[in-house]
Design a protein around this motif. Structure first.
Motif, mmCIF file in Angstrom:
data_model
loop_
_atom_site.group_PDB
_atom_site.id
_atom_site.type_symbol
_atom_site.label_atom_id
_atom_site.label_comp_id
_atom_site.label_asym_id
_atom_site.label_seq_id
_atom_site.Cartn_x
_atom_site.Cartn_y
_atom_site.Cartn_z
ATOM 1 N N VAL A 115 -6.981 -31.907 8.780
ATOM 2 C CA VAL A 115 -7.053 -33.716 8.507
ATOM 3 C C VAL A 115 -7.056 -34.120 9.637
ATOM 4 O O VAL A 115 -6.071 -33.774 10.618
ATOM 5 N N ILE A 116 -7.917 -34.674 10.314
ATOM 6 C CA ILE A 116 -7.636 -35.211 11.357
ATOM 7 C C ILE A 116 -7.619 -37.479 11.270
ATOM 8 O O ILE A 116 -7.316 -37.694 12.649
ATOM 9 N N ALA A 117 -8.115 -37.457 10.710
ATOM 10 C CA ALA A 117 -8.046 -39.260 9.928
ATOM 11 C C ALA A 117 -7.817 -39.398 8.889
ATOM 12 O O ALA A 117 -7.807 -38.402 7.836
ATOM 13 N N LYS A 118 -7.486 -40.714 8.923
ATOM 14 C CA LYS A 118 -8.151 -41.505 6.912
ATOM 15 C C LYS A 118 -8.792 -42.518 7.180
ATOM 16 O O LYS A 118 -8.943 -43.412 8.214
ATOM 17 N N VAL A 119 -9.174 -43.024 6.006
ATOM 18 C CA VAL A 119 -10.059 -44.261 5.966
ATOM 19 C C VAL A 119 -9.566 -44.481 4.316
ATOM 20 O O VAL A 119 -10.023 -44.184 3.208
ATOM 21 N N ASN A 120 -9.701 -45.943 4.225
ATOM 22 C CA ASN A 120 -9.285 -46.674 3.132
ATOM 23 C C ASN A 120 -10.636 -47.300 1.975
ATOM 24 O O ASN A 120 -10.364 -47.964 1.377
ATOM 25 N N GLU A 121 -11.940 -46.561 2.563
ATOM 26 C CA GLU A 121 -12.829 -46.961 1.576
ATOM 27 C C GLU A 121 -13.756 -46.230 1.624
ATOM 28 O O GLU A 121 -14.394 -45.201 2.811
ATOM 29 N N ASP A 122 -14.726 -45.868 0.919
ATOM 30 C CA ASP A 122 -16.456 -44.934 1.162
ATOM 31 C C ASP A 122 -17.312 -45.317 2.098
ATOM 32 O O ASP A 122 -17.201 -46.166 2.073
ATOM 33 N N LEU A 123 -17.558 -44.692 2.572
ATOM 34 C CA LEU A 123 -18.451 -45.184 4.122
ATOM 35 C C LEU A 123 -19.492 -43.903 2.717
ATOM 36 O O LEU A 123 -19.867 -43.094 3.648
ATOM 37 N N THR A 124 -21.103 -44.803 3.319
ATOM 38 C CA THR A 124 -22.060 -43.895 2.447
ATOM 39 C C THR A 124 -23.129 -44.859 3.142
ATOM 40 O O THR A 124 -23.032 -45.999 3.575
ATOM 41 N N ILE A 125 -23.876 -44.443 3.046
ATOM 42 C CA ILE A 125 -26.181 -45.461 3.105
ATOM 43 C C ILE A 125 -26.170 -46.480 2.335
ATOM 44 O O ILE A 125 -26.428 -46.629 1.262
#
Length: 249
Positions: free
Chosen positions: A69-79
């Motif tokens: 694990v290198i980071a966290k994100v609090n939302e979906d990253l989509t196109i």
């Protein structure tokens, strides 16, 4: 589904060629026929456990690295459009890493949605995510375009809704409307530093406008490495949702 493998060994033909060309004696027998066997590749073929056991230690080590694990994100990253979260993420991090590593100032960045091969969903980000998102060894390139040559780039962005950074662009009836770079109107005489990948710079995905580039420079930074380095640096990914592309009625 059954697939058939035709056994045609290159080495076999090469040996035949060598023997026929270097032999001192001329053979009385000429090659007239080559036989081959088609083997059905299906579930009836048992796995080679010796090979599986040989690979296993390396697979475990590789999996441990890829799942780190290198980071966290609090939302979906989509196109998506107009707020392309995945595109914003990749373009912004590319600018961040290149400016940090090279000392160059980047005016704008353009990528292509087709180059992003996987989304990143809310939660942990691992190295495996970076490899799935960008499986290619695409290098980041700094192209330099005169302001007067950016019109074709804006036309492309308006048509394909390409992911960008550093640009605000209205789209009216499929055409660019009042483009801004860095919040300012484009100076036709200024040379702008445009960040992209080597694939796109060389005209990939119909980005022919890069042919007008002057004094371009390779960064020696792979886009995939930039994604990993950025995530390691920031630990918690926060995507900039500022207005980039928008519709004009």
């Amino acid at each position: 589904m059954i697939r058939y493998v035709k056994i045609k060994t290159f080495a076999f033909y090469l040996v035949l060629l060598l023997f026929s060309s270097v032999s001192c004696k001329k053979s009385k027998d000429d090659l007239s026929k080559i036989d081959f066997v088609s083997n059905a590749m299906n579930e009836q073929i048992q796995a080679d456990t010796s090979m599986t056991n040989f690979i296993l230690p390396y697979k475990k080590e590789l999996d441990a690295q890829m799942d780190q694990v290198i980071a966290k994100v609090n939302e979906d990253l989509t196109i998506d459009y107009p707020n392309n979260k995945l595109g914003n993420f990749v373009c912004d991090l590319s600018v961040y890493v290149v400016e940090k590593e090279t000392g160059n100032t980047i005016d704008l960045c353009i990528m292509n949605n087709g180059g992003f091969r996987a989304s990143i969903f809310k939660g942990d980000i691992s190295k495996r995510h970076a490899f799935k998102l960008m499986p290619f060894d695409n290098q980041l390139v700094i192209a330099r375009l005169k302001g007067s040559d950016l019109e074709d780039l804006f036309e492309y962005v308006a048509e394909y809704k390409a992911p960008v950074s550093g640009i605000q662009l209205g789209i009216k009836e499929g055409k660019p409307y009042e483009p801004l770079v860095g919040g300012e109107k484009v100076d036709p005489n200024k040379l702008y530093a445009v960040l992209t990948t080597d694939y796109l710079f060389e005209g990939g995905d119909n980005m022919a406008f890069f042919k007008k580039s002057k004094n371009s420079s390779m960064t020696d930074i792979l886009l995939r490495d930039a994604i990993i380095d950025y995530c390691v640096d920031v630990k918690e990914v926060k995507v900039n949702h500022g207005k980039r592309l928008y519709d004009v009625k």
